[in-house]
Design a protein around this motif. Structure first.
Motif, short mmCIF file in Angstrom:
data_model
loop_
_atom_site.label_atom_id
_atom_site.label_comp_id
_atom_site.label_asym_id
_atom_site.label_seq_id
_atom_site.Cartn_x
_atom_site.Cartn_y
_atom_site.Cartn_z
N ARG A 30 9.48 11.92 -9.36
CA ARG A 30 9.02 12.34 -8.03
C ARG A 30 9.63 13.69 -7.63
O ARG A 30 8.99 14.48 -6.95
CB ARG A 30 9.29 11.27 -6.99
N HIS A 36 3.28 9.44 -11.19
CA HIS A 36 1.94 8.89 -11.09
C HIS A 36 1.97 7.80 -10.02
O HIS A 36 3.01 7.53 -9.43
CB HIS A 36 1.45 8.37 -12.44
N ALA A 37 0.85 7.19 -9.76
CA ALA A 37 0.72 6.25 -8.64
C ALA A 37 1.74 5.11 -8.68
O ALA A 37 2.19 4.63 -7.64
CB ALA A 37 -0.70 5.68 -8.59
N ALA A 38 2.14 4.65 -9.85
CA ALA A 38 3.05 3.50 -9.95
C ALA A 38 4.51 3.91 -10.22
O ALA A 38 5.35 3.05 -10.47
CB ALA A 38 2.57 2.57 -11.05
N SER A 39 4.81 5.20 -10.15
CA SER A 39 6.18 5.66 -10.43
C SER A 39 7.16 5.12 -9.40
O SER A 39 6.83 5.02 -8.21
CB SER A 39 6.26 7.18 -10.41
N ASP A 40 8.38 4.80 -9.86
CA ASP A 40 9.40 4.36 -8.92
C ASP A 40 9.99 5.56 -8.20
O ASP A 40 9.68 6.71 -8.50
CB ASP A 40 10.49 3.55 -9.63
N SER A 71 13.05 -0.88 -1.70
CA SER A 71 11.76 -1.07 -2.36
C SER A 71 10.75 -1.68 -1.40
O SER A 71 9.59 -1.24 -1.35
CB SER A 71 11.92 -1.96 -3.60
N PHE A 76 7.38 1.12 -2.74
CA PHE A 76 7.44 1.43 -4.16
C PHE A 76 8.75 0.91 -4.71
O PHE A 76 9.73 0.83 -3.99
CB PHE A 76 7.40 2.96 -4.41
#
Length: 108
Positions: A30, A36-40, A71, A76
């Motif tokens: 990040r 991407h959309a599911a990155s932590d 989280s 996320f």
């Protein structure tokens, strides 16, 4: 995809209540704008640690609870890493780190 303003506000609000916490950095994909959309959300935590190891005990005892809390609040998965000035202890993403929080009230 970095983090949203709401996620940043959530992290800052959380950080303001953590004893010994000096700075929070956004690291990982990040901070590099490669997520991407599911990155932590990878966060580097720097603590005031000049006087004792109490900060480290506090981190070890609370890391899992903080991870779960953040989280849930951020929407996320969040990963927490210890930060030492100039580098992450458990990650190598220091070069792209972005400062999210700084405790100026405790500056010595």
């Amino acid at each position: 995809m970095q983090i949203t303003p709401a996620q940043s506000a959530c992290i800052v609000s959380w950080a303001e209540n953590i004893p010994f916490l000096k700075r929070v950095f956004l690291t990982g994909s990040r901070s590099r704008r490669a997520a991407h959309a599911a990155s932590d959300i990878d966060l580097g935590l720097e603590f005031y640690n000049e006087e004792s190891d109490e900060w480290l005990v506090h981190y070890i005892n609370n890391r899992q609870a903080w991870t779960t809390e953040l989280s849930g609040q951020c929407g996320f998965p969040v990963e927490l890493h210890l930060w030492e000035p100039g580098q992450l202890v458990y990650d190598n993403g220091a070069a792209d780190a972005k400062l999210l929080y700084f405790d100026s009230s405790s500056e010595k």
